[in-house]
Scaffold this active site. Structure first.
Site, PDB file in Angstrom:
ATOM      1  N   SER A 139       0.868  -1.180   0.000  1.00 60.56           N
ATOM      2  CA  SER A 139       0.000   0.000   0.000  1.00 60.56           C
ATOM      3  C   SER A 139       0.907   1.233   0.000  1.00 60.56           C
ATOM      4  O   SER A 139       0.631   2.228  -0.656  1.00 60.56           O
ATOM      5  CB  SER A 139      -0.869   0.077   1.262  1.00 60.56           C
ATOM      6  OG  SER A 139      -1.594  -1.095   1.403  1.00 60.56           O
ATOM      7  N   LYS A 180      -8.906  -1.766   4.676  1.00 58.66           N
ATOM      8  CA  LYS A 180      -8.566  -0.821   5.745  1.00 58.66           C
ATOM      9  C   LYS A 180      -8.895   0.597   5.295  1.00 58.66           C
ATOM     10  O   LYS A 180      -9.537   0.785   4.262  1.00 58.66           O
ATOM     11  CB  LYS A 180      -7.106  -0.970   6.185  1.00 58.66           C
ATOM     12  CG  LYS A 180      -6.065  -0.751   5.104  1.00 58.66           C
ATOM     13  CD  LYS A 180      -4.679  -0.985   5.713  1.00 58.66           C
ATOM     14  CE  LYS A 180      -3.594  -0.765   4.682  1.00 58.66           C
ATOM     15  NZ  LYS A 180      -2.263  -1.050   5.192  1.00 58.66           N
ATOM     16  N   TYR A 195      -3.995 -11.152  -5.187  1.00 58.89           N
ATOM     17  CA  TYR A 195      -2.836 -10.962  -6.073  1.00 58.89           C
ATOM     18  C   TYR A 195      -2.971 -11.689  -7.410  1.00 58.89           C
ATOM     19  O   TYR A 195      -2.166 -11.471  -8.317  1.00 58.89           O
ATOM     20  CB  TYR A 195      -1.584 -11.574  -5.435  1.00 58.89           C
ATOM     21  CG  TYR A 195      -0.968 -10.918  -4.229  1.00 58.89           C
ATOM     22  CD1 TYR A 195      -1.722 -10.369  -3.216  1.00 58.89           C
ATOM     23  CD2 TYR A 195       0.424 -10.899  -4.109  1.00 58.89           C
ATOM     24  CE1 TYR A 195      -1.109  -9.807  -2.106  1.00 58.89           C
ATOM     25  CE2 TYR A 195       1.038 -10.341  -3.002  1.00 58.89           C
ATOM     26  CZ  TYR A 195       0.264  -9.793  -2.005  1.00 58.89           C
ATOM     27  OH  TYR A 195       0.873  -9.251  -0.920  1.00 58.89           O
ATOM     28  N   HIS A 201       6.577 -10.952   1.344  1.00 60.74           N
ATOM     29  CA  HIS A 201       5.608 -10.245   2.210  1.00 60.74           C
ATOM     30  C   HIS A 201       6.009 -10.471   3.668  1.00 60.74           C
ATOM     31  O   HIS A 201       6.448 -11.566   4.027  1.00 60.74           O
ATOM     32  CB  HIS A 201       4.188 -10.789   1.981  1.00 60.74           C
ATOM     33  CG  HIS A 201       3.115  -9.909   2.572  1.00 60.74           C
ATOM     34  ND1 HIS A 201       2.911  -9.783   3.931  1.00 60.74           N
ATOM     35  CD2 HIS A 201       2.204  -9.096   1.981  1.00 60.74           C
ATOM     36  CE1 HIS A 201       1.926  -8.927   4.139  1.00 60.74           C
ATOM     37  NE2 HIS A 201       1.471  -8.498   2.987  1.00 60.74           N
ATOM     38  N   GLY A 202       5.846  -9.464   4.495  1.00 58.59           N
ATOM     39  CA  GLY A 202       6.111  -9.614   5.939  1.00 58.59           C
ATOM     40  C   GLY A 202       5.267 -10.755   6.513  1.00 58.59           C
ATOM     41  O   GLY A 202       4.150 -10.998   6.040  1.00 58.59           O
ATOM     42  N   ASP A 203       5.799 -11.448   7.527  1.00 59.03           N
ATOM     43  CA  ASP A 203       5.102 -12.651   8.009  1.00 59.03           C
ATOM     44  C   ASP A 203       3.840 -12.336   8.824  1.00 59.03           C
ATOM     45  O   ASP A 203       3.162 -13.245   9.290  1.00 59.03           O
ATOM     46  CB  ASP A 203       6.067 -13.542   8.805  1.00 59.03           C
ATOM     47  CG  ASP A 203       6.492 -12.911  10.126  1.00 59.03           C
ATOM     48  OD1 ASP A 203       6.191 -11.712  10.338  1.00 59.03           O
ATOM     49  OD2 ASP A 203       7.127 -13.609  10.933  1.00 59.03           O
ATOM     50  N   ASP A 204       3.502 -11.040   8.958  1.00 59.24           N
ATOM     51  CA  ASP A 204       2.325 -10.680   9.757  1.00 59.24           C
ATOM     52  C   ASP A 204       1.012 -11.098   9.109  1.00 59.24           C
ATOM     53  O   ASP A 204      -0.012 -11.151   9.758  1.00 59.24           O
ATOM     54  CB  ASP A 204       2.295  -9.156   9.991  1.00 59.24           C
ATOM     55  CG  ASP A 204       2.334  -8.369   8.692  1.00 59.24           C
ATOM     56  OD1 ASP A 204       3.184  -8.710   7.844  1.00 59.24           O
ATOM     57  OD2 ASP A 204       1.544  -7.434   8.535  1.00 59.24           O
ATOM     58  N   THR A 218       8.309  -6.162  11.091  1.00 58.43           N
ATOM     59  CA  THR A 218       8.878  -5.223  12.075  1.00 58.43           C
ATOM     60  C   THR A 218       7.751  -4.543  12.846  1.00 58.43           C
ATOM     61  O   THR A 218       7.136  -3.601  12.365  1.00 58.43           O
ATOM     62  CB  THR A 218       9.775  -4.165  11.389  1.00 58.43           C
ATOM     63  OG1 THR A 218       9.228  -3.914  10.108  1.00 58.43           O
ATOM     64  CG2 THR A 218      11.189  -4.615  11.278  1.00 58.43           C
ATOM     65  N   ASP A 272     -37.805  21.145  13.349  1.00 53.90           N
ATOM     66  CA  ASP A 272     -36.835  21.272  12.259  1.00 53.90           C
ATOM     67  C   ASP A 272     -37.309  22.345  11.276  1.00 53.90           C
ATOM     68  O   ASP A 272     -37.668  22.059  10.138  1.00 53.90           O
ATOM     69  CB  ASP A 272     -36.693  19.906  11.565  1.00 53.90           C
ATOM     70  CG  ASP A 272     -35.660  19.910  10.447  1.00 53.90           C
ATOM     71  OD1 ASP A 272     -34.838  20.852  10.390  1.00 53.90           O
ATOM     72  OD2 ASP A 272     -35.682  18.980   9.615  1.00 53.90           O
TER      73      ASP A 272
END
Ligand code: SPV
Ligand code: MG
Length: 434
Positions: free
Chosen positions: A14, A49, A80, A94-97, A127, A209
């Site tokens: 992203s 997100k 993908y 890709h990060g392992d998260d 990280t 109103d």
């Protein structure tokens, strides 16, 4: 000697708030071969997100200038598969998260897809301290500037299938809209913006109103909401009042960071549009109302502030054709979007309207307020070319019966104990506001 072919490495990102974690991934990817970044489009990101702060073009420029990146291509979905089948990369990094949570299924699909040509998935350790969502949460805590908030609506309209707006009549309701999100069918769902409603602003103050609550009072209430939230606000400007006053209202709204004002094409003493009896209520002439729209457009400081025309033809029993004629004229006068209002039990007429308006050269994004046709799903609105949905009064309608029943229960029982089970605990209310 034949030159050894470089391996292809695919990294989907992203890359909104770029940080050390991204560089770490890209560096590792570059050690394996030529890095092609699949940059998620705004639409792809908003499917799981929040809409990114930077748009696609801005994020693309940043990535193209990173030495580890050979090429940047768009990835149109969170999935993908399409890009992978086209590129047949030797590696995906890709990060392992993503082994847990909303992306788990996407990961499994990647593994399945690249297996066909013996591609490998490489997952450097994530990280932790540097997730961009963490950075964004920190930014949210600090708050936002009026300008940032104001620009957000335009970004949302560009990025989302539909912008979901809920009525906020107090700072507390603002907090609900700001913080609530749910995950359903692997999708991240939240309200994107707040509706500042004349009806609920008046009801909150025990007034009808009919513009008894003046703009200054309403704008000062908005200030309280702005103090504790960051999401964009759409302001219900009724009919805008006198032409000569419109530019002051627009400037006041822009100054506190409101993103849009909606003007309705009615004149005379105001009645709420959902009243069954609209006797005595008059629609403005096209010519006169266009003057108001033009005045609002000319008065705004920023082009990103939306001036929205609200058409009351269907409320007043007039035809879809009348509404269409007005929509084209209001659009030509400079309206950035059109709200087609209706108090029917079904959306048939507004869908006929949207079908015809979509074919017009004057087409602008459409807004629906499904108060009376509440059975209509957002997906039907999307299919019928609506871009913004406003849930205009549900929070105040939810709170009123709850308060009334609690008061009744105390009277009937001579104590508050019986009411306890239906109300928030003292602890919860103390901890609600951090
Ligand atoms: C409001 O919420 O004040 C509106 C929408 O203007 S409606 O009540 O349907 O007129
Ligand atoms: Mg109103």
């Amino acid at each position: 000697m034949k030159k050894k072919e470089k391996k292809i490495v695919y990294v989907a990102l992203s890359a909104d708030i770029l940080h050390e974690g991204h560089i770490n991934i890209l560096k590792k990817a570059a050690n394996l071969g030529e890095v092609i970044v699949g940059l998620l489009t705004d639409k792809a990101i908003s499917s799981y997100k929040k809409v990114p702060y930077l748009n696609y073009k801005q994020r693309e420029i940043v990535l193209k200038n990173i030495k580890f990146v050979t090429k940047v291509i768009p990835q149109y979905t969170l999935d993908y598969t399409k890009n992978l089948k086209n590129l047949k990369p030797n590696y995906v990094v890709h990060g392992d998260d993503w082994k847990k949570g909303i992306q788990k299924k996407i990961r499994q699909q990647v593994i399945k897809t690249i297996k066909v040509w013996d591609g490998k998935l490489v997952e450097p350790k994530y990280t932790k301290d540097f997730s961009s969502s963490n950075v964004k949460d920190k930014i949210l805590k600090v708050g936002t500037s009026p300008d940032n908030r104001k620009l957000r609506l335009k970004r949302l309209v560009e990025a989302k299938d539909i912008v979901r707006v809920l009525e906020s009549h107090s700072a507390l309701t603002g907090l609900i809209i700001e913080n609530l999100n749910v995950i359903k069918d692997n999708k991240f769902l939240e309200f994107d913006a707040m509706w500042s409603s004349s009806l609920t602003d008046s009801a909150l103050r025990g007034k009808p109103d009919n513009q008894s609550v003046d703009y200054s009072t309403r704008i000062s209430g908005l200030n309280e909401i702005c103090e504790v939230t960051t999401k964009p606000i759409i302001f219900d400007a009724d009919n805008g009042g006198r032409l000569e006053h419109i530019s002051f209202m627009i400037k006041s709204l822009e100054r506190i960071g409101v993103s849009a004002a909606i003007f309705e094409d009615k004149v005379g003493l105001k009645k709420n549009s959902l009243f069954a009896n609209q006797k005595g209520v008059k629609q403005d002439s096209i010519k006169n109302f266009c003057k108001k729209i033009k005045k609002a457009v000319d008065s705004r400081i920023s082009d990103d502030f939306f001036v929205i025309a609200r058409i009351e033809s269907l409320i007043l029993g007039k035809s879809v054709d009348d509404a269409l004629k007005r929509a084209e004229a209001y659009s030509a006068a400079g309206a950035d979007a059109i709200l087609i209002h209706s108090k029917d039990k079904n959306p048939d007429k507004i869908f006929t309207f949207s079908k015809n308006f979509s074919r017009s050269k004057y087409f602008k994004p459409l807004i629906a307020v499904p108060s009376s046709y509440s059975q209509t799903y957002e997906k039907q609105l999307i299919k019928n070319n609506f871009k913004i949905v406003i849930y205009a009064n549900q929070l105040i309608r939810a709170s009123y019966p709850s308060m009334l029943n609690t008061a009744k229960s105390i009277l009937l029982n001579g104590r508050s104990h019986e009411a306890q089970k239906n109300i928030t605990s003292i602890n919860e209310i103390i901890n609600l506001i951090k």
